[in-house]
Scaffold this active site. Sequence first.
Site, mmCIF file in Angstrom:
data_model
loop_
_atom_site.group_PDB
_atom_site.id
_atom_site.type_symbol
_atom_site.label_atom_id
_atom_site.label_comp_id
_atom_site.label_asym_id
_atom_site.label_seq_id
_atom_site.Cartn_x
_atom_site.Cartn_y
_atom_site.Cartn_z
ATOM 1 N N ASN A 118 -16.638 -16.226 81.124
ATOM 2 C CA ASN A 118 -15.716 -17.033 80.315
ATOM 3 C C ASN A 118 -15.911 -18.532 80.525
ATOM 4 O O ASN A 118 -15.909 -19.309 79.575
ATOM 5 C CB ASN A 118 -14.265 -16.643 80.617
ATOM 6 C CG ASN A 118 -14.028 -15.171 80.401
ATOM 7 O OD1 ASN A 118 -14.858 -14.480 79.796
ATOM 8 N ND2 ASN A 118 -12.903 -14.661 80.884
ATOM 9 N N THR A 163 -16.263 -47.154 39.172
ATOM 10 C CA THR A 163 -15.104 -46.384 39.632
ATOM 11 C C THR A 163 -14.820 -45.412 38.501
ATOM 12 O O THR A 163 -15.038 -45.751 37.328
ATOM 13 C CB THR A 163 -13.851 -47.256 39.900
ATOM 14 O OG1 THR A 163 -13.482 -47.894 38.678
ATOM 15 C CG2 THR A 163 -14.097 -48.295 40.970
ATOM 16 N N HIS A 164 -14.370 -44.234 38.826
ATOM 17 C CA HIS A 164 -14.150 -43.186 37.817
ATOM 18 C C HIS A 164 -15.430 -42.916 37.006
ATOM 19 O O HIS A 164 -15.353 -42.552 35.827
ATOM 20 C CB HIS A 164 -13.015 -43.534 36.842
ATOM 21 C CG HIS A 164 -11.788 -44.054 37.501
ATOM 22 N ND1 HIS A 164 -10.728 -43.239 37.866
ATOM 23 C CD2 HIS A 164 -11.431 -45.310 37.873
ATOM 24 C CE1 HIS A 164 -9.776 -43.979 38.425
ATOM 25 N NE2 HIS A 164 -10.186 -45.235 38.450
ATOM 26 N N SER A 285 -39.568 -26.514 37.200
ATOM 27 C CA SER A 285 -38.917 -25.333 36.642
ATOM 28 C C SER A 285 -39.991 -24.305 36.307
ATOM 29 O O SER A 285 -41.088 -24.660 35.876
ATOM 30 C CB SER A 285 -38.155 -25.732 35.375
ATOM 31 O OG SER A 285 -37.952 -24.608 34.551
ATOM 32 N N LYS A 291 -39.870 -30.172 33.321
ATOM 33 C CA LYS A 291 -38.827 -30.544 34.279
ATOM 34 C C LYS A 291 -39.350 -31.031 35.631
ATOM 35 O O LYS A 291 -40.263 -30.465 36.206
ATOM 36 C CB LYS A 291 -37.908 -29.323 34.536
ATOM 37 C CG LYS A 291 -37.155 -28.850 33.305
ATOM 38 C CD LYS A 291 -35.977 -29.726 32.948
ATOM 39 C CE LYS A 291 -34.855 -29.588 33.792
ATOM 40 N NZ LYS A 291 -33.826 -28.872 34.058
ATOM 41 N N ASN A 293 -37.135 -31.707 38.871
ATOM 42 C CA ASN A 293 -35.722 -31.582 39.274
ATOM 43 C C ASN A 293 -35.431 -32.153 40.663
ATOM 44 O O ASN A 293 -36.267 -32.070 41.550
ATOM 45 C CB ASN A 293 -35.313 -30.104 39.258
ATOM 46 C CG ASN A 293 -35.328 -29.520 37.858
ATOM 47 O OD1 ASN A 293 -35.085 -30.231 36.886
ATOM 48 N ND2 ASN A 293 -35.625 -28.239 37.761
ATOM 49 N N GLU A 298 -29.849 -31.918 45.408
ATOM 50 C CA GLU A 298 -28.859 -30.875 45.097
ATOM 51 C C GLU A 298 -28.577 -29.989 46.303
ATOM 52 O O GLU A 298 -27.445 -29.580 46.539
ATOM 53 C CB GLU A 298 -29.350 -30.033 43.915
ATOM 54 C CG GLU A 298 -29.279 -30.804 42.609
ATOM 55 C CD GLU A 298 -30.036 -30.126 41.475
ATOM 56 O OE1 GLU A 298 -29.598 -30.266 40.329
ATOM 57 O OE2 GLU A 298 -31.062 -29.475 41.728
ATOM 58 N N TYR A 325 -9.544 -16.344 77.783
ATOM 59 C CA TYR A 325 -10.633 -15.880 76.922
ATOM 60 C C TYR A 325 -10.246 -14.652 76.109
ATOM 61 O O TYR A 325 -9.596 -13.734 76.611
ATOM 62 C CB TYR A 325 -11.871 -15.549 77.777
ATOM 63 C CG TYR A 325 -13.040 -15.094 76.929
ATOM 64 C CD1 TYR A 325 -13.840 -16.014 76.265
ATOM 65 C CD2 TYR A 325 -13.313 -13.741 76.762
ATOM 66 C CE1 TYR A 325 -14.899 -15.603 75.466
ATOM 67 C CE2 TYR A 325 -14.378 -13.314 75.973
ATOM 68 C CZ TYR A 325 -15.158 -14.261 75.318
ATOM 69 O OH TYR A 325 -16.195 -13.841 74.523
ATOM 70 N N LYS A 333 -19.979 -19.197 67.870
ATOM 71 C CA LYS A 333 -21.332 -19.733 68.025
ATOM 72 C C LYS A 333 -22.083 -19.893 66.719
ATOM 73 O O LYS A 333 -22.652 -20.953 66.451
ATOM 74 C CB LYS A 333 -22.118 -18.870 69.010
ATOM 75 C CG LYS A 333 -21.861 -19.306 70.424
ATOM 76 C CD LYS A 333 -22.226 -18.268 71.427
ATOM 77 C CE LYS A 333 -21.153 -18.195 72.494
ATOM 78 N NZ LYS A 333 -19.869 -17.610 72.041
HETATM 79 N N1 ARG Z 1 -20.927 -13.344 74.783
HETATM 80 C C1 ARG Z 1 -19.641 -13.807 75.143
HETATM 81 C C2 ARG Z 1 -19.212 -14.942 74.215
HETATM 82 O O1 ARG Z 1 -20.048 -15.476 73.597
HETATM 83 C C3 ARG Z 1 -19.630 -14.310 76.546
HETATM 84 C C4 ARG Z 1 -18.323 -14.214 77.213
HETATM 85 C C5 ARG Z 1 -17.960 -12.803 77.407
HETATM 86 N N2 ARG Z 1 -16.781 -12.681 78.246
HETATM 87 C C6 ARG Z 1 -16.148 -11.532 78.385
HETATM 88 N N3 ARG Z 1 -15.100 -11.548 79.125
HETATM 89 N N4 ARG Z 1 -16.490 -10.482 77.713
HETATM 90 O O2 ARG Z 1 -18.056 -15.274 74.115
#
Ligand code: ARG
Length: 471
Positions: A118, A163-164, A285, A291, A293, A298, A325, A333
Amino acid sequence: MSDTNNQEQTKAWGGVFTENTDKRVEQFTESISFDNRLYEVDILGSIAHARMLCDVGILSSDEFNAIERGLLEIKSEIESGRFEFRVELEDIHMHVERALIAKIGDVGRKLHTARSRNDQVVTDLRLWIRNEIDAVDKSLFELQRAFVGRCDSDFDVILPAYTHTRRAQPVLASHVWLAYCEKFERDRERLQDCRKRVNVLGLGAAALAGTSIPIDRNKTAKYLEFDSVAANSLDVSSDRDFVLEAAFCLAEIAIHTSTLAEEWILWSTTEFNFLKIPQAFCTGSSIMPQKVNPDVLELIRGKTARVIGNLQMLIVLTKGLPLAYNRDLQEDKRPIFDSFDVIKSILSIAAPLVEGAELNREVIKSQLDSGYLDATTLMEFLILRGVPQRTAHEIVGKLVRIAMDESVSLSELSLQKFRSVYSEFDEDVYKILGANSAINAMKSYGSTAPIQVKSQIKRWKEKLQMVENVK
Ligand code: ARG
């Protein structure tokens, strides 16, 4: 029948279990497929942690040396592609630890002392985000330099500002370039501010309550170059403010590059024709042969949606979680990795594009007389002669109406016409009419007056180290 030994072999937490984990659960709960990119910071964090454990006498020097050597070997195995990742080992933390034990034996089993995944995952993420912030800062710096690099050569170009999406007042092209520099400067400042809250040591919070082992968290902080040590273990394992904050900083950058993209898409249309995007930065295109582009622009605009979506996801993810946790946090992530990846790719393509785009000077110039860009300066000319603003606004409004009806510009109106609306007009009025005069009439700090813009260009060049001898 369950095989307890077998479970114990694959799972670091297997001791209490009498049944093996369902394969589907392993697939569902794994994070190694995306957190493997934390390997470097995970190993860095583990070495610092072990070094500290050695300092306080929990590990002997020999034990620390073995751990450090083992971890560095694992790092080079991962880097050379020789390392095997396995879903059963869940995440990067388990992989590295398991590989260490396989390499150096029982000493490796000591590494996880006074630590939990954690506080480990939080530490990894902080180290990773810190590096990424520094990389984004560098890219923003390069983009700012690309804009400032154009300011001298484009200094003679006056653009209509909108503007606008309606013609408003004339501005120097360099003034536009520096407007973007300001935005990206705030982005850099925001990231630096965010970095302060990222750069805090969480390790030592252990699972959630701290540890009875006499560790020295200041030492770990020093080894990892963290500025401070988090003061509450419960907060450490639940805190993802720094992830949200970083995601917001990135969303703001994306919003700014999206503004640039939108503006340049418009300017490079056949209708506007103000700007030529290098062909190397356009695509064609598959059905319409003519074209060319602006797909890069974009996509800069489009990828912004992803960065904003990632922020939204993180906000929703952390809403309503109790302290400490919870496994939900593993889902933090992918969005933050993605936001950094997207922003870095946007910035790396934006800088050369800004350098390479060309203003269509003749087209821009030929249209400066349309749209009554000098009307506001004319109003201010009257104000400076004592006419109340509201009255001046009305007078100029009437003059514009007359000019519109005659399909001429304000400077093409006769003095007689001017006097028909306001009798005090004299020949001087012609001195402030036209886009060029309107710009030169500007006085305020931060305005598009050439003298103001010149001093801003100088300031930016100094700031971005673009001058050799700064006096
Ligand atoms: N892979 C877990 C995460 O990204 C790591 C922490 C896991 N902790 C646990 N108590 N299971 O959060």
